[in-house]
Structure formats: C-alpha cells, structure tokens
Design an enzyme around this catalytic site. Structure first.
Site, mmCIF file in Angstrom:
data_model
loop_
_atom_site.group_PDB
_atom_site.id
_atom_site.type_symbol
_atom_site.label_atom_id
_atom_site.label_comp_id
_atom_site.label_asym_id
_atom_site.label_seq_id
_atom_site.Cartn_x
_atom_site.Cartn_y
_atom_site.Cartn_z
ATOM 1 N N TRP A 1 49.287 119.046 -54.675
ATOM 2 C CA TRP A 1 48.855 118.714 -53.301
ATOM 3 C C TRP A 1 49.723 119.454 -52.276
ATOM 4 O O TRP A 1 49.249 119.890 -51.242
ATOM 5 C CB TRP A 1 48.981 117.194 -53.146
ATOM 6 C CG TRP A 1 48.575 116.593 -51.841
ATOM 7 C CD1 TRP A 1 49.383 115.890 -50.980
ATOM 8 C CD2 TRP A 1 47.265 116.545 -51.259
ATOM 9 N NE1 TRP A 1 48.659 115.431 -49.907
ATOM 10 C CE2 TRP A 1 47.360 115.828 -50.054
ATOM 11 C CE3 TRP A 1 46.022 117.076 -51.643
ATOM 12 C CZ2 TRP A 1 46.265 115.595 -49.216
ATOM 13 C CZ3 TRP A 1 44.925 116.848 -50.796
ATOM 14 C CH2 TRP A 1 45.057 116.119 -49.616
ATOM 15 N N LYS B 1 59.112 118.159 -43.994
ATOM 16 C CA LYS B 1 58.571 118.931 -42.867
ATOM 17 C C LYS B 1 59.505 118.731 -41.669
ATOM 18 O O LYS B 1 59.840 119.661 -40.936
ATOM 19 C CB LYS B 1 57.164 118.439 -42.488
ATOM 20 C CG LYS B 1 56.164 118.295 -43.654
ATOM 21 C CD LYS B 1 54.800 117.796 -43.175
ATOM 22 C CE LYS B 1 53.982 117.001 -44.186
ATOM 23 N NZ LYS B 1 53.503 117.640 -45.360
ATOM 24 N N SER C 1 58.954 115.335 -48.419
ATOM 25 C CA SER C 1 57.566 115.161 -48.011
ATOM 26 C C SER C 1 57.399 115.283 -46.499
ATOM 27 O O SER C 1 57.866 116.260 -45.919
ATOM 28 C CB SER C 1 57.078 113.813 -48.545
ATOM 29 O OG SER C 1 55.700 113.847 -48.729
ATOM 30 N N HIS D 1 55.732 114.223 -57.257
ATOM 31 C CA HIS D 1 56.167 114.218 -55.864
ATOM 32 C C HIS D 1 57.247 113.142 -55.703
ATOM 33 O O HIS D 1 56.944 111.951 -55.696
ATOM 34 C CB HIS D 1 54.932 113.870 -55.031
ATOM 35 C CG HIS D 1 55.111 113.943 -53.561
ATOM 36 N ND1 HIS D 1 55.330 115.129 -52.889
ATOM 37 C CD2 HIS D 1 55.096 112.976 -52.613
ATOM 38 C CE1 HIS D 1 55.420 114.889 -51.602
ATOM 39 N NE2 HIS D 1 55.284 113.584 -51.411
HETATM 40 C C1 GTR Z 1 50.809 112.572 -47.850
HETATM 41 C C2 GTR Z 1 50.585 113.781 -47.008
HETATM 42 C C3 GTR Z 1 51.615 114.829 -47.321
HETATM 43 C C4 GTR Z 1 53.010 114.266 -47.430
HETATM 44 C C5 GTR Z 1 53.055 112.866 -48.009
HETATM 45 C C6 GTR Z 1 54.321 112.063 -47.737
HETATM 46 O O1 GTR Z 1 49.872 111.603 -47.670
HETATM 47 O O2 GTR Z 1 49.299 114.246 -47.246
HETATM 48 O O3 GTR Z 1 51.555 115.850 -46.357
HETATM 49 O O4 GTR Z 1 53.648 114.299 -46.223
HETATM 50 O O5 GTR Z 1 52.059 112.074 -47.518
HETATM 51 O O6 GTR Z 1 54.973 112.211 -46.710
HETATM 52 O O7 GTR Z 1 54.617 111.214 -48.581
#
Ligand code: GTR
Length: 421
Positions: free
Chosen positions: A344, A257, A253, A399
């Site tokens: 997402w 990045k 997540s 996720h």
């Molecule tokens: C979310 C965000 C994503 C992702 C995620 C995370 O809220 O929109 O880009 O990074 O968090 O890191 O769990």
C-alpha cells in the site's frame, strides 16, 4: 490501516508494475524556469527555497511562523531500574489563554558522559500507549476508534496503556545512549476533518489568513509544526541532558510523512527518519501504485492542503514529487524504511525516491546513498543500504515499526550523530 478500507469509495488499488503510467520525475536540480542547478550555493539560495514553497503551495500548505512556547513541568521520575529519567513537560503554543498544549514525554539515559543525541517522534495512541506505567496519565483528548478495544467512542481507555510499546523499544534505545522524546499527535491537531478548527489550526489559524485558502496548512503540516515546537522545548530544557543539535525526527506512516515535512521545513533537525511513510511521504506519487493521491485525499481530506486534490489521478501536473521532499533534508542524514507486506505504501517507490534524491546530496558534498552512484536496483529485504548519508532498507513483514527497524536507525545514528565517529 484496515485492509478493508482499500475498497471504500470504490477505489481498487493497482499493484501491477506494468500498469504504472509512464512518467518523468521533475528534476530536483533544474529550477522551475529551466535553469540547471550546478552549485551548492544555487541549491541553497534558489532551488531549495523554490521547492519548499512549491511543497507548501501544492502539497502540505503554508504554516504560521513559529510561535513562542511556554513550558510547564508535569513530572520527573527515575524509571527502568535506574536506566533513565522520564520527564513530562506541557508545551503551550503561544501566550494566549486558550493556547493549545501538547505533553512531551522525554526519556534520558542516566549514564552519560555529556549531553546525548535524541530521537523525537509523534505517537498514535498517546504517551500512555508508549509505555504501560500507570503513572502516565491516560490522555483525555480525542482518539481514533481503536481496533482492539483500546477506545470507548473517541476516548482512550485503560486497555490502550502500552498499546504501541512494540513501536517504542525505549530500553533498547536508552541502552544505546540515546534519549527519546514523544508527543501524542492528537494533542497538536486531532486527526479528523473538522474544517481546520480544532487543535493549533484553530488557535493559530488566523496567522495564515493571508494565504490563499487552498494552500493553508493541513494536518500533516500542523503535526510537523508541533515537532518543531517540541525541538524548541528540547533546546530550552538544557538541564535534561539532551544535545538539541543532535535530534533525529522520526515517524511511522502518516507520522512518517510528518517527520519528512518537519525535516524539510526545520533544518535544526540533525537527521530524518521515515518509517513506512508511503503516499505523500517517501513514495513517488507519479507511480500511482498502492495508495494514490486521489485515494489519500478522499480518505483523509484534512491531511494535505486543498490544492493537492488538483493532482488526484493527475499526478504529472504536480510541479513536485516526493524525491524532492527527501532532497530538502540534504545534506543532513536521512533514512527511509519500507516493509515487504506494506505494498500500500509502495516500497519500491520509496526506494526510487531516495535514489532520486541522491544527486542533490552529492551536489552538497556528501556521498548520498554511498559508493559512486545510488544502487540501480532495489535491495532485497534485510539488506540495508547504509554506508552513505541516505539510508534505506526493506524489512520483511507488515506496516509497523519493529526492533529491526530501530536497530538500523540506531546504527545509522551511531555513524552520524555520535562524536568521534
Ligand atoms: C492509512 C493511509 C496511509 C498511512 C496509514 C497510517 O490509512 O492510507 O497513508 O498513513 O493510514 O498512518 O497508519
């Protein structure tokens, strides 16, 4: 991520492929002045540095030069019935009295012929969230409010012990002959918008004073900087039994990045793994589906540099897109993973970005995604593409980081980081 966040600030995500704006991706193999890049030398000396500078200026911001680290051993212990040694080391950024420090927790298999390859990644809920051993100190720093009663205010509580253990199948990794090193990301820079004062933004920030304010490092760049100092530590700690030339950087997540940016900026990482990294990670920004540049900058104004907000609802104007971030890892092996229920993060955009990085990998003499050309179509779930140096899979489910994801990473690492294979 809370699904309810999707509608905050009036943002309604688009999930309809037919509503994706028409776009043309910038060509990683054409310079800003329009010259084609046709040799590895042109890539290495002209285009790669140009792309790195563009990502710094427009997306992640410029970080300070590497600072010297100091190391303090905290503990060492045999764990998991003799399977591994767990060592905790505090790593201090620079020599100042008020230097920020991060605690790295390292597991190394006891049974090994020589130094072993390793995975290095940041964690979301503290080292004590990775494994529930009560001897791991409850991290006293700032935490995002937990969903499941794991925090009191912004402090971690006892319930957070082992809270993210499912994302870190330590024994499985160790049994496959790999070491694992992890650091709580908040040690490096607490994950909230404080005007870039806390964490290493505060203690090292004067070193980017010469950079235009809108292009100074955001939190993702700070976390990536921490990963590089973590690698410095693994290089220095030769007694641990880790081969620092074979360290895969990985993350999930926002930390996926981060892993991609760490892999781009620090060529010492031997392999890069992005798990469900999405917008600002492996997903193409120009598709503007699921999470968009505008949404991410509004919700997380501290993650990227301020210049990135210029591309809110205006992705085409950005001189780079995320396939070029993947290409910055070339020719090193890279693996991008998505999940079916994580729309997402735009799984298809992650696949397309990996495929669009393939020509750079081939220019550098590798087989990219394998075969003669990258697959034209996104693979079905549980059909990993892993014969080349650019790996990709779509997993059924949410996720998350699961054992299935780890099995693919371990198989991929076996192919690229183990001797004689
Ligand atoms: C979310 C965000 C994503 C992702 C995620 C995370 O809220 O929109 O880009 O990074 O968090 O890191 O769990």
């Amino acid at each position: 991520f809370h699904p309810s966040n999707r509608s905050v600030m009036g943002f309604e995500p688009n999930y309809d492929e037919s509503k994706i704006p028409e776009y043309t991706l910038p060509d990683p193999l054409v310079t800003q002045s329009g010259s084609p890049v046709t040799t590895a030398e042109q890539w290495n000396t002209v285009r790669r540095p140009e792309l790195l500078a563009l990502f710094e200026k427009h997306v992640y911001g410029v970080s300070p030069p590497p600072c010297p680290i100091r190391r303090k051993h905290v503990s060492s212990k045999t764990v998991f019935d003799g399977l591994a040694t767990r060592t905790e080391i505090d790593v201090l950024f620079g020599s100042a009295d008020d230097a920020t420090s991060m605690r790295m927790m390292v597991y190394v298999p006891k049974q090994r012929a020589g130094a072993v390859p390793a995975f290095l990644g940041l964690n979301f809920q503290g080292n004590h969230g990775v494994d529930d051993d009560p001897e791991i100190e409850l991290n006293p720093g700032w935490f995002r409010v937990g969903r499941d009663g794991t925090t009191d205010g912004n402090k971690a509580n006892e319930k957070s012990r082992g809270a993210t253990a499912s994302r870190w199948p330590l024994q499985m990794i160790l049994k496959r002959g790999y070491a694992v090193a992890t650091i709580y990301y908040g040690d490096i820079d607490p994950d909230f918008d404080d005007g870039f004062n806390n964490g290493i933004h505060g203690t090292l920030g004067d070193q980017v004073a010469h950079v235009a304010p809108e292009s100074r490092w955001g939190s993702i760049a700070a976390w990536a900087y921490g990963l590089s100092r973590g690698l410095d530590c693994l290089e220095a700690e030769t007694d641990l039994g880790i081969d620092a030339a074979k360290v895969a950087v990985l993350g999930h997540s926002r930390l996926g990045k981060t892993a991609l940016w760490a892999g781009a900026t620090d060529p010492r990482f031997a392999m890069v793994i992005s798990n469900n990294s999405g917008c600002g990670g492996a997903a193409l920004s120009r598709r503007a589906i699921g999470e968009t540049v505008g949404r991410i900058n509004e919700a997380f104004p501290h993650w990227f540099c301020d210049q990135f907000t210029e591309y809110n609802e205006n992705e085409d104007a950005c001189p780079v897109d995320q396939h070029e971030l993947i290409a910055l890892a070339a020719p090193r092996p890279i693996y991008v993973a998505s999940a079916t229920e994580d729309q997402w993060a735009d799984p298809k955009g992650e696949f397309l970005a990996a495929a669009a990085a393939d020509p750079v990998y081939r220019l550098l003499g590798t087989d990219g995604m394998g075969g003669d050309a990258p697959p034209a179509k996104m693979p079905a779930a549980e059909q990993p593409i892993n014969s080349g140096v650019v790996g990709y899979h779509l997993r059924t489910g949410k996720h998350a980081v699961t054992d299935y994801d780890w099995q693919q990473y371990l198989d991929f690492a076996d192919r690229h980081m183990k001797d004689g294979r």
